[in-house]
Design a protein around this motif. Structure first.
Motif, PDB file in Angstrom:
ATOM      1  N   TYR A   1       0.760  -1.339  -0.019  1.00 16.13           N
ATOM      2  CA  TYR A   1      -0.474  -0.440   0.038  1.00 16.13           C
ATOM      3  C   TYR A   1       1.072   1.326   0.077  1.00 16.13           C
ATOM      4  O   TYR A   1       2.020   1.305   0.308  1.00 16.13           O
ATOM      5  CB  TYR A   1      -0.386  -0.142   0.871  1.00 16.13           C
ATOM      6  CG  TYR A   1      -2.316  -1.114   1.095  1.00 16.13           C
ATOM      7  CD1 TYR A   1      -2.507  -2.678   1.486  1.00 16.13           C
ATOM      8  CD2 TYR A   1      -3.721  -0.615   1.322  1.00 16.13           C
ATOM      9  CE1 TYR A   1      -3.417  -2.730   1.427  1.00 16.13           C
ATOM     10  CE2 TYR A   1      -4.898  -1.139   0.861  1.00 16.13           C
ATOM     11  CZ  TYR A   1      -4.600  -2.296   1.237  1.00 16.13           C
ATOM     12  OH  TYR A   1      -5.500  -3.786   1.001  1.00 16.13           O
ATOM     13  N   GLN A   2       0.435   2.440  -0.440  1.00 18.32           N
ATOM     14  CA  GLN A   2       0.942   3.374  -0.737  1.00 18.32           C
ATOM     15  C   GLN A   2       0.290   4.505   0.547  1.00 18.32           C
ATOM     16  O   GLN A   2      -0.925   4.298   0.376  1.00 18.32           O
ATOM     17  CB  GLN A   2       1.155   3.924  -2.361  1.00 18.32           C
ATOM     18  CG  GLN A   2       1.800   5.062  -2.325  1.00 18.32           C
ATOM     19  CD  GLN A   2       1.436   5.971  -3.138  1.00 18.32           C
ATOM     20  OE1 GLN A   2       0.109   6.144  -3.759  1.00 18.32           O
ATOM     21  NE2 GLN A   2       3.061   6.377  -4.375  1.00 18.32           N
ATOM     22  N   GLN A   3       1.358   5.260   1.328  1.00 12.60           N
ATOM     23  CA  GLN A   3       0.285   5.948   1.772  1.00 12.60           C
ATOM     24  C   GLN A   3       0.784   7.576   2.094  1.00 12.60           C
ATOM     25  O   GLN A   3       1.936   7.596   2.448  1.00 12.60           O
ATOM     26  CB  GLN A   3      -0.005   5.713   3.586  1.00 12.60           C
ATOM     27  CG  GLN A   3      -0.602   6.319   4.169  1.00 12.60           C
ATOM     28  CD  GLN A   3      -0.602   6.361   6.291  1.00 12.60           C
ATOM     29  OE1 GLN A   3       0.222   4.776   6.079  1.00 12.60           O
ATOM     30  NE2 GLN A   3      -2.419   6.206   6.278  1.00 12.60           N
TER      31      GLN A   3
ATOM     32  N   GLN B   1      -3.592   3.847  13.631  1.00 17.40           N
ATOM     33  CA  GLN B   1      -2.037   4.394  13.333  1.00 17.40           C
ATOM     34  C   GLN B   1      -1.577   4.858  14.281  1.00 17.40           C
ATOM     35  O   GLN B   1      -1.452   6.843  14.357  1.00 17.40           O
ATOM     36  CB  GLN B   1      -1.800   4.753  12.131  1.00 17.40           C
ATOM     37  CG  GLN B   1      -0.284   4.439  11.176  1.00 17.40           C
ATOM     38  CD  GLN B   1      -0.248   5.012   9.568  1.00 17.40           C
ATOM     39  OE1 GLN B   1      -1.670   5.791   9.208  1.00 17.40           O
ATOM     40  NE2 GLN B   1       0.153   3.979   8.937  1.00 17.40           N
TER      41      GLN B   1
ATOM     42  N   GLU C   1      -3.267  10.937   4.479  1.00 20.38           N
ATOM     43  CA  GLU C   1      -4.001  10.385   3.615  1.00 20.38           C
ATOM     44  C   GLU C   1      -4.705   9.177   3.784  1.00 20.38           C
ATOM     45  O   GLU C   1      -2.919   8.628   4.896  1.00 20.38           O
ATOM     46  CB  GLU C   1      -3.274  10.751   2.252  1.00 20.38           C
ATOM     47  CG  GLU C   1      -3.532  12.393   1.726  1.00 20.38           C
ATOM     48  CD  GLU C   1      -3.597  12.619   0.401  1.00 20.38           C
ATOM     49  OE1 GLU C   1      -3.120  13.463  -0.292  1.00 20.38           O
ATOM     50  OE2 GLU C   1      -3.314  11.271  -0.428  1.00 20.38           O
ATOM     51  N   ALA C   2      -5.510   8.733   3.153  1.00 19.02           N
ATOM     52  CA  ALA C   2      -5.687   6.937   3.660  1.00 19.02           C
ATOM     53  C   ALA C   2      -4.570   5.930   2.439  1.00 19.02           C
ATOM     54  O   ALA C   2      -3.979   6.913   2.009  1.00 19.02           O
ATOM     55  CB  ALA C   2      -7.313   6.749   2.757  1.00 19.02           C
ATOM     56  N   PRO C   3      -3.751   5.146   3.385  1.00 18.65           N
ATOM     57  CA  PRO C   3      -3.572   3.775   2.083  1.00 18.65           C
ATOM     58  C   PRO C   3      -4.248   3.698   1.326  1.00 18.65           C
ATOM     59  O   PRO C   3      -5.660   3.710   1.757  1.00 18.65           O
ATOM     60  CB  PRO C   3      -3.442   2.392   3.693  1.00 18.65           C
ATOM     61  CG  PRO C   3      -3.168   3.349   4.797  1.00 18.65           C
ATOM     62  CD  PRO C   3      -4.175   4.933   4.921  1.00 18.65           C
ATOM     63  N   THR C   4      -3.187   3.579   0.550  1.00 20.77           N
ATOM     64  CA  THR C   4      -3.952   3.273  -1.167  1.00 20.77           C
ATOM     65  C   THR C   4      -3.301   2.055  -1.831  1.00 20.77           C
ATOM     66  O   THR C   4      -2.324   1.521  -1.658  1.00 20.77           O
ATOM     67  CB  THR C   4      -3.666   3.816  -1.980  1.00 20.77           C
ATOM     68  OG1 THR C   4      -3.390   4.718  -2.160  1.00 20.77           O
ATOM     69  CG2 THR C   4      -5.399   5.118  -1.515  1.00 20.77           C
TER      70      THR C   4
END
Lengths: 109, 115
Positions: A35-37, B37, A41-44
């Motif tokens: 995942y990219q974060q 988190q 922002e939200a992880p995608t």
């Protein structure tokens, strides 16, 4: 216990290639996610591997070796917008995702 | 609205307050998740709901109380929190909580600060 290891931070240059490694130890294994974060922002979702080998998706590729408990994410032709945290997560035998702490990637011009 | 939404985006509360976080997914999924988190730590799974039934509670303190009235909505009720509970709280959804290729879609999170 279950564990995911990935580097805390990496730096690379715009236009270059970077490889982010991830090793995992889980109770059973049903696949590995990247995942990219971006900050705040939200992880995608980026990729999912369950079989050995390389999966290519545009500038991003992900590799898995089940026998070695190892994966990497390869980013080519780096752009400034690729500056983000990259999260590795392995799916265990109970279909629960075990997450790494993430690798913060800094891209310099 | 599309994807997964969370409100509020930011929340500051005292240790004696009671507040709730809300998550809504517009993807037709059956599983929803709460994660915590904290900086430089792995995502911590708190709760999982599959078809409105709680299937996972990872030893979360009772000051966090989840509620899932239907497959599209998930709440996290907070009371008498501690400063160490300050973190980003992420909601996610997936088609269901079992099965291999089970991509989770995340909301933007609620940044919680406990004073």
């Amino acid at each position: 216990g279950q564990n995911i290891d990935q580097p805390t931070e990496m730096t690379a240059t715009e236009g270059a290639i970077v490889q982010i490694n991830c090793t995992y130890q889980t109770s059973g294994f049903n696949g590995l996610f990247w995942y990219q974060q971006h900050a705040g922002e939200a992880p995608t979702f980026l990729s999912y591997n369950v079989l050995d080998g390389l999966e290519e998706k545009g500038r991003f590729s992900s590799f898995l070796s089940r026998s070695k408990g190892y994966s990497y994410l390869l980013l080519k032709e780096l752009q400034m917008k690729d500056s983000a945290s990259y999260l590795c997560a392995a799916l265990d035998s109970n279909y629960q995702l075990i997450w790494g702490a993430g690798t913060k990637l800094i891209i310099k011009p | 609205e599309t994807g997964v939404t969370q409100t509020p985006r930011h929340l500051v509360m005292g240790m004696t307050n009671k507040k709730s976080l809300k998550c809504e997914q517009h993807l037709g999924h059956n599983a929803m998740y709460w994660y915590k988190q904290s900086a430089k730590k792995p995502l911590e799974l708190m709760f999982v709901y599959n078809f409105k039934e709680q299937t996972e509670n990872n030893s979360v303190p009772s000051r966090f109380s989840p509620e899932c009235p239907n497959s599209s909505h998930l709440f996290l009720h907070l009371h008498t929190l501690q400063p160490e509970d300050s973190a980003l709280y992420l909601c996610a959804s997936s088609q269901d909580s079992q099965g291999d290729y089970n991509e989770q879609f995340f909301g933007p999170g609620t940044r919680l600060t406990v004073l």
